[in-house]
Design a protein around this motif. Structure first.
Motif, PDB file in Angstrom:
ATOM      1  N   LEU A 100       0.827  -1.195   0.000  1.00 49.07           N
ATOM      2  CA  LEU A 100       0.000   0.000   0.000  1.00 49.07           C
ATOM      3  C   LEU A 100       0.868   1.255   0.000  1.00 49.07           C
ATOM      4  N   GLY A 101       1.910   1.264   0.831  1.00 48.46           N
ATOM      5  CA  GLY A 101       2.814   2.414   0.846  1.00 48.46           C
ATOM      6  C   GLY A 101       3.460   2.637  -0.505  1.00 48.46           C
ATOM      7  N   LYS A 102       3.836   1.553  -1.157  1.00 49.41           N
ATOM      8  CA  LYS A 102       4.467   1.654  -2.466  1.00 49.41           C
ATOM      9  C   LYS A 102       3.474   2.165  -3.527  1.00 49.41           C
ATOM     10  N   ALA A 103       2.237   1.704  -3.425  1.00 50.47           N
ATOM     11  CA  ALA A 103       1.212   2.167  -4.367  1.00 50.47           C
ATOM     12  C   ALA A 103       0.960   3.665  -4.215  1.00 50.47           C
ATOM     13  N   ILE A 104       0.947   4.142  -2.974  1.00 54.02           N
ATOM     14  CA  ILE A 104       0.785   5.577  -2.729  1.00 54.02           C
ATOM     15  C   ILE A 104       1.985   6.338  -3.286  1.00 54.02           C
ATOM     16  N   ALA A 105       3.179   5.831  -3.038  1.00 51.35           N
ATOM     17  CA  ALA A 105       4.393   6.499  -3.513  1.00 51.35           C
ATOM     18  C   ALA A 105       4.442   6.557  -5.032  1.00 51.35           C
ATOM     19  N   PHE A 106       3.993   5.499  -5.683  1.00 53.13           N
ATOM     20  CA  PHE A 106       3.989   5.462  -7.150  1.00 53.13           C
ATOM     21  C   PHE A 106       3.132   6.573  -7.731  1.00 53.13           C
ATOM     22  N   ARG A 107       2.043   6.917  -7.017  1.00 57.14           N
ATOM     23  CA  ARG A 107       1.118   7.928  -7.516  1.00 57.14           C
ATOM     24  C   ARG A 107       1.447   9.342  -7.033  1.00 57.14           C
ATOM     25  N   THR A 108       2.201   9.433  -5.943  1.00 58.50           N
ATOM     26  CA  THR A 108       2.440  10.756  -5.351  1.00 58.50           C
ATOM     27  C   THR A 108       3.915  11.120  -5.204  1.00 58.50           C
ATOM     28  N   ASN A 109       4.793  10.118  -5.290  1.00 56.43           N
ATOM     29  CA  ASN A 109       6.230  10.287  -5.057  1.00 56.43           C
ATOM     30  C   ASN A 109       6.548  10.668  -3.616  1.00 56.43           C
ATOM     31  N   LEU A 110       5.659  10.357  -2.683  1.00 55.11           N
ATOM     32  CA  LEU A 110       5.930  10.626  -1.271  1.00 55.11           C
ATOM     33  C   LEU A 110       6.991   9.664  -0.746  1.00 55.11           C
ATOM     34  N   PRO A 111       7.881  10.114   0.117  1.00 52.62           N
ATOM     35  CA  PRO A 111       8.894   9.229   0.705  1.00 52.62           C
ATOM     36  C   PRO A 111       8.254   8.221   1.659  1.00 52.62           C
ATOM     37  N   GLN A 112       8.906   7.063   1.754  1.00 53.85           N
ATOM     38  CA  GLN A 112       8.381   5.972   2.563  1.00 53.85           C
ATOM     39  C   GLN A 112       9.395   5.523   3.620  1.00 53.85           C
ATOM     40  N   ILE A 113       8.864   5.226   4.798  1.00 58.74           N
ATOM     41  CA  ILE A 113       9.612   4.509   5.832  1.00 58.74           C
ATOM     42  C   ILE A 113       8.851   3.213   6.081  1.00 58.74           C
ATOM     43  N   VAL A 114       9.563   2.092   6.113  1.00 60.38           N
ATOM     44  CA  VAL A 114       8.905   0.796   6.315  1.00 60.38           C
ATOM     45  C   VAL A 114       9.453   0.130   7.565  1.00 60.38           C
ATOM     46  N   LEU A 115       8.544  -0.376   8.388  1.00 62.16           N
ATOM     47  CA  LEU A 115       8.885  -1.153   9.583  1.00 62.16           C
ATOM     48  C   LEU A 115       8.321  -2.561   9.396  1.00 62.16           C
ATOM     49  N   PRO A 116       9.095  -3.488   8.808  1.00 67.88           N
ATOM     50  CA  PRO A 116       8.570  -4.823   8.512  1.00 67.88           C
ATOM     51  C   PRO A 116       8.313  -5.644   9.779  1.00 67.88           C
ATOM     52  N   THR A 117       7.210  -6.384   9.757  1.00 69.58           N
ATOM     53  CA  THR A 117       6.905  -7.299  10.855  1.00 69.58           C
ATOM     54  C   THR A 117       6.876  -8.746  10.373  1.00 69.58           C
ATOM     55  N   THR A 118       7.137  -8.971   9.081  1.00 67.69           N
ATOM     56  CA  THR A 118       7.213 -10.318   8.511  1.00 67.69           C
ATOM     57  C   THR A 118       8.493 -10.413   7.691  1.00 67.69           C
ATOM     58  N   TYR A 119       8.616 -11.489   6.938  1.00 65.28           N
ATOM     59  CA  TYR A 119       9.817 -11.707   6.131  1.00 65.28           C
ATOM     60  C   TYR A 119       9.535 -11.503   4.636  1.00 65.28           C
ATOM     61  N   ALA A 120       8.532 -10.680   4.318  1.00 60.13           N
ATOM     62  CA  ALA A 120       8.084 -10.518   2.933  1.00 60.13           C
ATOM     63  C   ALA A 120       9.199 -10.069   1.996  1.00 60.13           C
ATOM     64  N   GLY A 121      10.031  -9.125   2.423  1.00 59.93           N
ATOM     65  CA  GLY A 121      11.140  -8.671   1.595  1.00 59.93           C
ATOM     66  C   GLY A 121      10.793  -7.631   0.557  1.00 59.93           C
ATOM     67  N   SER A 122       9.504  -7.372   0.348  1.00 61.03           N
ATOM     68  CA  SER A 122       9.119  -6.433  -0.715  1.00 61.03           C
ATOM     69  C   SER A 122       9.551  -5.009  -0.415  1.00 61.03           C
ATOM     70  N   GLU A 123       9.885  -4.736   0.847  1.00 63.23           N
ATOM     71  CA  GLU A 123      10.338  -3.393   1.214  1.00 63.23           C
ATOM     72  C   GLU A 123      11.668  -3.031   0.548  1.00 63.23           C
ATOM     73  N   MET A 124      12.376  -4.023   0.013  1.00 63.79           N
ATOM     74  CA  MET A 124      13.664  -3.765  -0.628  1.00 63.79           C
ATOM     75  C   MET A 124      13.580  -3.709  -2.144  1.00 63.79           C
ATOM     76  N   THR A 125      12.373  -3.649  -2.692  1.00 61.96           N
ATOM     77  CA  THR A 125      12.235  -3.691  -4.150  1.00 61.96           C
ATOM     78  C   THR A 125      11.529  -2.455  -4.703  1.00 61.96           C
ATOM     79  N   PRO A 126      11.841  -2.092  -5.952  1.00 62.62           N
ATOM     80  CA  PRO A 126      11.103  -1.037  -6.645  1.00 62.62           C
ATOM     81  C   PRO A 126       9.958  -1.623  -7.464  1.00 62.62           C
ATOM     82  N   ILE A 127       9.361  -2.698  -6.952  1.00 62.16           N
ATOM     83  CA  ILE A 127       8.320  -3.434  -7.664  1.00 62.16           C
ATOM     84  C   ILE A 127       7.016  -3.344  -6.896  1.00 62.16           C
TER      85      ILE A 127
END
Length: 353
Positions: A100-127
């Protein structure tokens, strides 16, 4: 040594225990004033704790994140962004919240801070993978890549053992596919092998003792490495299968990856011998696909798509969708091959080349 291209991803990573205490300093460093905190409905408590810790810098909480990042959920969050004069987001959670944060950033270019609680790993991708009308599509842009990721091992201690296992297998899939993806290179292959090794060691320990801080630290380290691999090397058949299945049948994300991974590895084993070489070092001998299938069984993970809600009647349609518009893959993606793969994965049978 073969020629290769390696593009390093410019994200800031803070890793350790108790690292959430550095959040305020990061907000100040980024000169942010009004941040929208994102979470799933199940993680409102974590979001409220973050809100309390950053005091006047919180513009509100949007706790509607859900798996597969539906476009209508993003649009609802964007209304809060606009009304609250938001200048950044904090995603607290797993892949759904990060998406969701990435989707918002894609549309607004707002900076993101991520605090992962799982091992998803998507926080390290531009995807970004998002879903609309039952179809999941992916986008790639540097605007999608989070600026800061704070890995706090303590945030993962409450993740149930069963979810830890599937989340870890999901992350392992990122590393495995990086071994043969189109943009694979020696750097990501090193990270992939280390990520696989970390999970192979950590996940059985977490299942046996969920509060093992050292095991949790190793798993989170593996998640970081695997996420970098995905963001750098790209995707192939495994991720295409999971994106189609998730979009068509709304299957749980991590469980789908866990089930599909051994079968995708079996499909590509002969075309990508590096998989076997890496698994021989990281997980011991034997075929990689069999090792992964047995590993999932050892962790108590579901190994059949039918057990997570996929109807048998959907196998043919999914095979058509995957083979009709495939991602790049080292072995040609054929309808017959995908149909056979999905049939075995649906029934929970062992993978076959």
């Amino acid at each position: 040594m073969d020629d290769f291209i390696y593009d390093g991803l410019p994200s800031r990573v803070i890793f350790g225990r108790g690292t959430v205490a550095k959040l305020g300093a990061e907000i100040e460093r980024m000169k942010l004033k009004r941040l929208l905190i994102l979470a799933t409905p199940q993680q409102v408590g974590e979001a409220e704790a973050i809100r309390d810790s950053i005091a006047g810098n919180c513009a509100g909480i949007f706790a509607g994140a859900t798996m597969h990042t539906p476009v209508d959920v993003t649009e609802a969050a964007l209304k809060m962004v606009a009304s609250g004069e938001v200048d950044g987001t904090i995603a607290v959670g797993g892949g759904s919240t990060t998406g969701l944060g990435k989707a918002i950033a894609f549309r607004t270019n707002l900076p993101q801070i991520v605090l992962p609680t799982t091992y998803a790993g998507s926080e390290m991708t531009p995807i970004l993978g998002e879903t609309e009308n039952g179809v999941k599509t992916t986008k790639r842009s540097m605007a999608i890549l989070p600026e800061v990721v704070i890995y706090d091992v303590d945030f993962t201690l409450s993740l149930p053992a069963s979810l830890s296992a599937t989340s870890g297998m999901n992350a392992m899939a990122h590393a495995v596919e990086a071994l043969y993806a189109r943009d694979s290179n020696p750097i990501t292959s090193l990270m992939a092998e280390e990520g696989i090794r970390a999970f192979a060691s950590a996940l059985p320990r977490i299942v046996e003792q969920p509060d093992d801080g050292d095991a949790r630290s190793d798993a989170l380290y593996g998640a970081w490495l695997s996420g970098v691999c995905l963001g750098t090397a790209g995707m192939a058949l495994h991720h295409k299968l999971c994106h189609v299945l998730g979009g068509m049948f709304n299957l749980p994300h991590a469980e789908t990856h866990s089930i599909i991974l051994p079968h995708a590895v079996a499909y590509n084993a002969e075309a990508a011998p590096k998989i076997g070489e890496v698994f021989g070092r990281a997980m011991g001998g034997g075929p990689a696909a069999s090792a992964l299938f047995d590993f999932a069984g050892k962790l108590g993970i579901a190994r059949a798509l039918r057990d997570i809600g996929m109807p048998e009647s959907g196998i043919a349609a999914a095979a058509e969708a995957v083979s009709g518009d495939p991602y790049w893959n080292p072995r040609p993606v054929t309808h017959a091959g995908v149909l056979a793969l999905l049939t075995r994965a649906w029934a929970g049978e062992a993978p076959a080349a």
